[in-house]
Design a protein around this motif. Sequence first.
Motif, PDB file in Angstrom:
ATOM      1  N   MET A 197       0.829  -1.200   0.000  1.00  0.00           N
ATOM      2  CA  MET A 197       0.000   0.000   0.000  1.00  0.00           C
ATOM      3  C   MET A 197       0.867   1.255   0.000  1.00  0.00           C
ATOM      4  SD  MET A 197      -3.114  -0.749   2.648  1.00  0.00           S
ATOM      5  CE  MET A 197      -3.722  -2.410   2.830  1.00  0.00           C
ATOM      6  N   ASP A 198       1.877   1.278   0.846  1.00  0.00           N
ATOM      7  CA  ASP A 198       2.739   2.452   0.940  1.00  0.00           C
ATOM      8  C   ASP A 198       3.546   2.675  -0.336  1.00  0.00           C
ATOM      9  OD1 ASP A 198       1.731   2.790   3.478  1.00  0.00           O
ATOM     10  OD2 ASP A 198       3.553   2.123   4.511  1.00  0.00           O
ATOM     11  N   ALA A 199       3.880   1.593  -1.031  1.00  0.00           N
ATOM     12  CA  ALA A 199       4.657   1.698  -2.268  1.00  0.00           C
ATOM     13  C   ALA A 199       3.778   2.061  -3.471  1.00  0.00           C
ATOM     14  CB  ALA A 199       5.387   0.384  -2.542  1.00  0.00           C
ATOM     15  N   ASN A 200       2.476   1.986  -3.307  1.00  0.00           N
ATOM     16  CA  ASN A 200       1.535   2.259  -4.399  1.00  0.00           C
ATOM     17  C   ASN A 200       0.495   3.280  -3.939  1.00  0.00           C
ATOM     18  OD1 ASN A 200       2.190   0.118  -6.558  1.00  0.00           O
ATOM     19  ND2 ASN A 200       2.170  -1.026  -4.636  1.00  0.00           N
ATOM     20  N   PRO A 201       0.888   4.561  -3.840  1.00  0.00           N
ATOM     21  CA  PRO A 201      -0.032   5.557  -3.280  1.00  0.00           C
ATOM     22  C   PRO A 201      -1.335   5.739  -4.060  1.00  0.00           C
ATOM     23  CG  PRO A 201       1.953   6.608  -4.174  1.00  0.00           C
ATOM     24  CD  PRO A 201       2.168   5.124  -4.229  1.00  0.00           C
ATOM     25  N   LYS A 202      -1.377   5.318  -5.317  1.00  0.00           N
ATOM     26  CA  LYS A 202      -2.624   5.429  -6.084  1.00  0.00           C
ATOM     27  C   LYS A 202      -3.639   4.374  -5.666  1.00  0.00           C
ATOM     28  CE  LYS A 202      -0.668   7.663 -10.097  1.00  0.00           C
ATOM     29  NZ  LYS A 202      -0.463   7.654 -11.539  1.00  0.00           N
ATOM     30  N   VAL A 203      -3.157   3.330  -4.998  1.00  0.00           N
ATOM     31  CA  VAL A 203      -4.061   2.288  -4.504  1.00  0.00           C
ATOM     32  C   VAL A 203      -4.405   2.658  -3.060  1.00  0.00           C
ATOM     33  CG1 VAL A 203      -4.405  -0.175  -4.108  1.00  0.00           C
ATOM     34  CG2 VAL A 203      -2.963   0.578  -6.006  1.00  0.00           C
ATOM     35  N   THR A 204      -5.479   3.402  -2.920  1.00  0.00           N
ATOM     36  CA  THR A 204      -5.875   3.917  -1.612  1.00  0.00           C
ATOM     37  C   THR A 204      -6.568   2.839  -0.770  1.00  0.00           C
ATOM     38  OG1 THR A 204      -8.053   4.616  -2.409  1.00  0.00           O
ATOM     39  CG2 THR A 204      -6.220   6.210  -2.613  1.00  0.00           C
ATOM     40  N   GLN A 205      -6.767   3.150   0.483  1.00  0.00           N
ATOM     41  CA  GLN A 205      -7.504   2.245   1.354  1.00  0.00           C
ATOM     42  C   GLN A 205      -8.916   2.045   0.840  1.00  0.00           C
ATOM     43  OE1 GLN A 205      -7.273   3.474   5.456  1.00  0.00           O
ATOM     44  NE2 GLN A 205      -5.044   3.589   5.412  1.00  0.00           N
ATOM     45  N   THR A 206      -9.483   3.069   0.256  1.00  0.00           N
ATOM     46  CA  THR A 206     -10.825   2.958  -0.312  1.00  0.00           C
ATOM     47  C   THR A 206     -10.838   1.970  -1.468  1.00  0.00           C
ATOM     48  OG1 THR A 206     -11.344   5.214   0.359  1.00  0.00           O
ATOM     49  CG2 THR A 206     -12.721   4.250  -1.376  1.00  0.00           C
ATOM     50  N   VAL A 207      -9.840   2.050  -2.337  1.00  0.00           N
ATOM     51  CA  VAL A 207      -9.741   1.129  -3.476  1.00  0.00           C
ATOM     52  C   VAL A 207      -9.610  -0.309  -2.982  1.00  0.00           C
ATOM     53  CG1 VAL A 207      -8.246   0.420  -5.398  1.00  0.00           C
ATOM     54  CG2 VAL A 207      -8.796   2.842  -5.063  1.00  0.00           C
ATOM     55  N   VAL A 208      -8.734  -0.511  -2.015  1.00  0.00           N
ATOM     56  CA  VAL A 208      -8.533  -1.860  -1.467  1.00  0.00           C
ATOM     57  C   VAL A 208      -9.828  -2.363  -0.837  1.00  0.00           C
ATOM     58  CG1 VAL A 208      -7.282  -3.228   0.249  1.00  0.00           C
ATOM     59  CG2 VAL A 208      -6.054  -1.542  -1.132  1.00  0.00           C
TER      60      VAL A 208
END
Length: 81
Positions: A16-27
């Motif tokens: 998650m930290d390495a992919n900031p475009k993949v937000t907690q909302t997306v996950v």
Amino acid sequence: MPRLQELARKRLIQWMDANPKVTQTVVGRAIGHNQAWVSKYRLGAMDADIDDLDGMARVFGHTLNELVDLRPDPKEQALIE
């Protein structure tokens, strides 16, 4: 299973930290939960079931097996520690 939960949580946080475009909302949406659930999971207040872990790994292009592989590569191990 606590050791696997810990390992999976650390890896998912790294991804998650390495992919900031993949937000907690997306996950969360990808696995049928909301952003608040993902936040609680990251903090260790919630554990994920096998389906959640599989879904989260797939969001990042990984498999469940890669997520819970007990043989991390040396660079990843250094980040975990």
